[in-house]
Design an enzyme around this catalytic site. Structure first.
Site, PDB file in Angstrom:
ATOM      1  N   GLN A 263     121.538  35.859  62.267  1.00 51.14           N
ATOM      2  CA  GLN A 263     120.498  34.914  62.699  1.00 51.14           C
ATOM      3  C   GLN A 263     120.908  34.155  63.949  1.00 51.14           C
ATOM      4  OE1 GLN A 263     117.272  34.879  61.163  1.00 51.14           O
ATOM      5  NE2 GLN A 263     118.353  36.752  60.590  1.00 51.14           N
ATOM      6  N   HIS A 333     114.860  30.634  56.025  1.00 49.55           N
ATOM      7  CA  HIS A 333     115.406  31.723  55.215  1.00 49.55           C
ATOM      8  C   HIS A 333     116.492  31.158  54.303  1.00 49.55           C
ATOM      9  CE1 HIS A 333     114.425  33.613  59.226  1.00 49.55           C
ATOM     10  NE2 HIS A 333     113.695  34.374  58.418  1.00 49.55           N
ATOM     11  N   ASP A 366     113.152  40.589  57.746  1.00 46.78           N
ATOM     12  CA  ASP A 366     112.675  40.650  59.127  1.00 46.78           C
ATOM     13  C   ASP A 366     111.889  41.923  59.395  1.00 46.78           C
ATOM     14  OD1 ASP A 366     113.716  38.213  59.880  1.00 46.78           O
ATOM     15  OD2 ASP A 366     115.572  39.034  60.673  1.00 46.78           O
ATOM     16  N   HIS A 425      70.137  10.132  47.074  1.00 44.82           N
ATOM     17  CA  HIS A 425      70.807  11.240  46.408  1.00 44.82           C
ATOM     18  C   HIS A 425      70.173  11.490  45.027  1.00 44.82           C
ATOM     19  CE1 HIS A 425      73.780  10.725  49.526  1.00 44.82           C
ATOM     20  NE2 HIS A 425      74.574  11.662  49.014  1.00 44.82           N
TER      21      HIS A 425
END
Length: 434
Positions: A263, A333, A366, A425
């Site tokens: 990474q 990750h 990945d 209403h």
């Protein structure tokens, strides 16, 4: 190379624990003014602004911003056989994983003649950003496009920075991946200007505005997405990539080291973090990290990332504390390599994607795990999910009542509308029930 943060024999509040953990020294807001200027330039000058920005900031102005059908077909035909095979396998697996994320419509019957149905509708058009800096990312094409297609999105546009090595065009491998997926609209434009073009459209180029923008990018792309999210949806503000590994004495030091280095090769701001309750293991992993970092192709980049404030070894008292550290960090990750991975997993709440066991490295996610690799960074996993079909879906409720069902709740509606001083209403209901 990796600094050590010793949290053994400490008792920190959640806030103090978050503050003690390694983070990159990056602030999206510092790029906001520049990003806003670039977006406004595209809104004002359209194609001319995109070409000027490409020349100044990317790989040179393209001859034409939008790839032609012939260019897409040629890029597809030009893919190396092994790369095409790998992409097709990735597409198949990610498509299966993404399809599982689409909820079925669900109807709830509340009384005879009274139903509420929830359905999930895709947005009409999306803009997918594929970065093009230190690496080429056909995998990001797959992750973004397949998720949108699984959701049922009808119109897909891809933006990717022009490449000087290819005359200002989009990298041919990115074009080839788009063509494999049947995408017909790919634009050579990058950075904040590209985000502005997708959000507001560029009439002279026939680029229509989109409803949602997804995909990772640099700090200017992240700032631009923050700016335009008042007019379009976004997935997240993606920052530098992160890996956090929880490991105990049972872990293989070389495998853990290989994942931390993998990474770190993304860029100098990438974060690699080890959390362990075993100081001896930490030392052995540090040795293997140094050896692997020195031997890899991008050794200079990796060394900077591993020595940065965003990377560290964190020592804790036990695996419960390790899980607490991970939750406070909220990694993009998370790898768990312990004697009882499931027990550690039970304590995990915050992570973009979780990789269990020695044979589930982040590199698998990945590319070919079938999961999506566009994930929340910078602790956003505490409140945000990774990219998926759900990113492009909107839940809608469909209400269907017949006359008796409405009559059964009419008095309650009138009472509540009166309590809220909204008598019309209630009158709208009474007009149907009296």
């Amino acid at each position: 190379m990796l600094r050590t943060i010793d949290l053994r024999a400490t008792s920190l509040s959640p806030t103090a624990l978050r503050d003690a953990l390694p983070r990159p020294e990056i602030d999206v807001s510092v790029a906001a003014e520049t990003a806003a200027t670039l977006i406004d330039d595209v809104r004002t000058r359209g194609a001319d602004a995109l070409r000027d920005q490409a020349e100044r900031l990317d790989g040179g102005a393209p001859d034409h911003v939008t790839a032609t059908a012939d260019e897409l077909a040629a890029a597809r035909a030009g893919l190396a056989p092994d790369v095409r095979d790998a992409l097709e396998r990735m597409i198949e697996r990610v498509r299966a994983g993404s399809a599982a994320q689409v909820p079925p419509a669900a109807a709830t019957t509340l009384a005879p003649g009274a139903t509420v149905t929830q359905r999930w509708q895709p947005v009409e058009r999306v803009g997918l950003y594929v970065p093009g800096g230190k690496a080429v990312y056909p995998s990001s094409v797959v992750m973004n496009v397949v998720a949108a297609q699984a959701a049922g999105v009808r119109s897909i546009a891809i933006a990717s920075p022009p490449q000087r090595a290819f005359g200002g065009a989009v990298h041919p491998t990115v074009l080839g991946a788009a063509a494999l997926l049947g995408v017909r609209e790919v634009h050579a434009m990058g950075g904040a200007g590209a985000i502005g073009a997708l959000a507001y459209g560029v009439e002279s180029l026939g680029i229509e505005r989109v409803d949602v923008i997804t995909g990772p990018g640099n700090v200017y792309v992240a700032a631009a997405k923050r700016i335009v999210q008042s007019v379009v949806g976004i997935d997240m503000e993606a920052g530098p990539t992160e890996i956090l590994v929880i490991a105990d004495a049972s872990a293989d030091p070389d495998l853990v080291a290989s994942d931390l280095v993998s990474q770190a090769e993304h860029d100098e701001m990438a974060a690699s973090v080890l959390v362990t309750d075993d100081a001896d293991l930490a030392d052995r992993i540090a040795e293997r990290v140094a050896a692997r970092a020195a031997a890899t192709r991008h050794a200079d980049r990796v060394a900077i990332a591993l020595a940065g404030p965003q990377s560290a070894i964190v020592l804790v008292d036990d695996l419960a504390a390790a899980a607490a550290v991970s939750n406070a960090y909220g990694p993009e990750h998370l790898e768990i390599q312990t004697a009882d991975d499931e027990a550690v997993l039970a304590d995990i709440t915050n992570a973009g994607a979780i990789f269990l066991g020695a044979h589930s490295p982040v590199s698998l996610g990945d590319y070919l795990a079938g999961s999506n690799h566009v994930l929340p960074t910078g602790g956003q996993s505490a409140h945000a999910a990774g990219l998926g079909a759900h990113t492009f879906l909107r839940p809608q409720q469909i209400i269907r009542y017949d006359a008796p069902a409405l009559a059964e709740v009419a008095d309650a509606i009138v009472a509540l509308s009166g309590a809220e001083d909204l008598p019309a209403h209630g009158e709208a209901v009474r007009a149907r029930t009296t």
